[in-house]
Design an enzyme around this catalytic site. Structure first.
Site, PDB file in Angstrom:
ATOM      1  N   ASP A 214     -62.904  19.386  47.546  1.00  0.00           N
ATOM      2  CA  ASP A 214     -62.174  19.432  46.275  1.00  0.00           C
ATOM      3  C   ASP A 214     -61.048  18.405  46.274  1.00  0.00           C
ATOM      4  OD1 ASP A 214     -60.992  20.154  43.872  1.00  0.00           O
ATOM      5  OD2 ASP A 214     -60.064  21.977  44.655  1.00  0.00           O
ATOM      6  N   ASP A 404     -61.100  14.567  39.209  1.00  0.00           N
ATOM      7  CA  ASP A 404     -61.111  15.826  39.950  1.00  0.00           C
ATOM      8  C   ASP A 404     -62.547  16.274  40.211  1.00  0.00           C
ATOM      9  OD1 ASP A 404     -60.566  18.296  41.056  1.00  0.00           O
ATOM     10  OD2 ASP A 404     -60.062  19.248  39.144  1.00  0.00           O
TER      11      ASP A 404
END
Length: 515
Positions: A214, A404
């Site tokens: 992530d 992201d």
């Protein structure tokens, strides 16, 4: 847009609706290589019982929560998030039973009721909630060993679904192909491009842990041997870490808590040995979660923990990220993380994550652009020159984009999202932040950074089929209540179409066209 739903689909959707509103390093021996590449594995989720409009709003809600955290703003309230989804449901008179609906908050559709936050779990544990010690004694078989158990039912209404989806493993993970670069591990794929996973080793003796990668957070954690779920009991069929499984495990006596767009964990900061593609960090500092929401503890969640790869200034544990630790230890030249994210529909399974460098075999070097990180809070945010549709400028200058890997959609300010869809023939707003586009659209939407345009594949632009007609599909670009800000949150709808690299050492990012 209001949709008349069948009772079965409506009931399943409503039950799913409320779920979204819960709320010092020592180096090993000498450096082996300038970079490390981990294969990213993909995960499969069954969304067949959730109406695409509900699924879309779940992703929008999650993105809004992540965006609020990234910008240091108050997150939308649970009531706001619930209302966002309720607006999408047209309920004919007399269809729903009069009894109230239980709230569920689980990315995999678990039916158990959960509490409002991880802190509630911690409080309950402190009051004597029973512990499931069985989890500490064995752990799971690693997910890769379960891949032969059978095919997963990964069907849903998504227009991008194709024959490749039928190969989903029973644990919801499509394993990456053998990496092509030295010191490499592949990125497995979760569900239909929902998340990207890599296997690293932890503890003494070393054991495999499947970790979600992530770029929008900065903490590494796995479940503790005494981990407890918010719903009660242990934290599912996962690999755990503690003194019973690792002789090098040391508890530092400090606590941490991390809240994500979906789910949250809390636990202890510890030190233990980890290995990333064979490069060892002795006594690396990270976390073990003693309490997890079901978003992480459920048996249906295929990964054992999460590795945040934003800058450590964002870390809730207050420690270096693994890539920063590797650079500090001299095992890689720079704190660089590079992503080649694969697409389930392509059936190539060639995703990889590389630490320490860019893998030039994955992109066209003539298209490589590098630009400054303009965020001051640890996230990866860069100036976005323009947005075009079929080569026509939409007039959206002066914008920036947070890149992201942990976000699925692209979420833009309302006016910006409207401007983009106004240029797509046949696109319509649903009046609630979502848009429909023709399922057979060939519109080319491109984002430009440092003078280089990166087009979005139409398979990624289409998020799901909007209804049973096969004519209208849900767009992967949505509008969010961003208070007039000019910042976009750009997730995997875009990132599957570019080679993406972040550099903590120089505080910059790079993008290039894939080959």
């Amino acid at each position: 847009m209001q949709l008349a739903l069948s009772f079965t689909t409506l009931l399943a959707s409503v039950l799913y609706v409320l779920s979204v509103t819960s709320s010092g390093v020592e180096a090993a021996p000498a450096k082996r290589s300038r970079s490390i590449t981990l294969p990213l594995t993909r995960l499969h989720q069954n969304r067949g019982d959730v109406h695409p409009q509900v699924l879309l709003q779940q992703h929008i809600n999650r993105s809004l929560k992540r965006f609020a955290r990234m910008k240091g703003r108050a997150a939308p309230s649970k009531r706001e998030l619930t209302e966002n989804i309720e607006k999408r449901l047209f309920v004919p008179s007399g269809v729903l039973p009069s009894s109230s609906l239980d709230k569920r908050y689980n990315r995999h559709g678990s039916k158990e009721r959960v509490k409002d936050s991880v802190q509630d779990t911690v409080t309950a544990l402190n009051k004597g909630k029973g512990k499931n010690q069985a989890a500490a004694k064995g752990g799971k078989k690693h997910k890769q060993q379960q891949a032969a158990a059978g095919a997963a039912d990964d069907s849903d209404d998504g227009a991008a679904a194709d024959a490749g989806n039928a190969t989903a493993a029973a644990n919801g993970v499509t394993a990456a192909s053998t990496p092509t670069a030295d010191n490499s591990l592949g990125l497995d794929i979760e569900a239909k491009d929902v998340g990207y996973l890599a296997t690293i080793q932890m503890g003494t003796p070393p054991r495999d842990f499947l970790i979600l990668m992530d770029s929008g957070s900065a903490d590494l954690w796995v479940g503790a041997e005494d981990c407890q779920s918010e719903a009660g009991g242990g934290c599912g069929n996962h690999q755990f870490l503690g003194t019973q499984s690792s002789s090098s495990f040391q508890d530092l006596g400090q606590q941490f808590q991390v809240t994500y767009g979906t789910g949250a964990v809390a636990g202890n900061i510890i030190q233990d040995d980890i290995s990333v593609a064979g490069l060892a960090l002795k006594g690396h500092t990270f976390g073990v979660a003693t309490a997890e929401t079901e978003d992480f503890s459920s048996d249906s969640v295929p990964f054992d923990g999460l590795m945040g790869l934003a800058q450590s200034t964002l870390s809730q544990q207050g420690v270096a990220t693994p890539v920063e630790a590797l650079a500090k230890a001299g095992l890689i030249d720079d704190a660089i993380t590079s992503y080649k994210i694969s697409r389930l529909a392509d059936n190539k399974n060639d995703g990889e994550i590389t630490f320490g460098a860019l893998d030039e075999t994955k992109f066209d070097p003539k298209t490589l652009v590098t630009f400054a990180n303009v965020a001051d809070n640890g996230f990866w945010e860069g100036a976005m020159d323009s947005v075009t549709v079929d080569g026509q400028d939409t007039g959206l200058q002066g914008r920036s984009a947070i890149l992201d890997t942990g976000t699925t959609l692209i979420v833009a300010p309302q006016a910006d999202a409207e401007a983009v869809h106004a240029a797509i023939p046949g696109a319509q707003s649903d009046g609630q932040g979502g848009f429909t586009i023709p399922c057979n659209t060939n519109a080319s939407v491109a984002l430009t950074f440092s003078g280089q345009a990166f087009a979005i594949d139409t398979r990624d632009l289409i998020f799901a089929q909007a209804d049973n007609s096969g004519q209208d599909c849900v767009s992967g670009i949505s509008a969010g209540n961003i208070d007039g800000d000019k910042v976009w949150l750009v997730g995997d709808v875009f990132l599957k179409n570019a080679y993406f690299s972040t550099d903590v050492t120089k505080n910059q990012m790079s993008l290039a066209k894939l080959v």
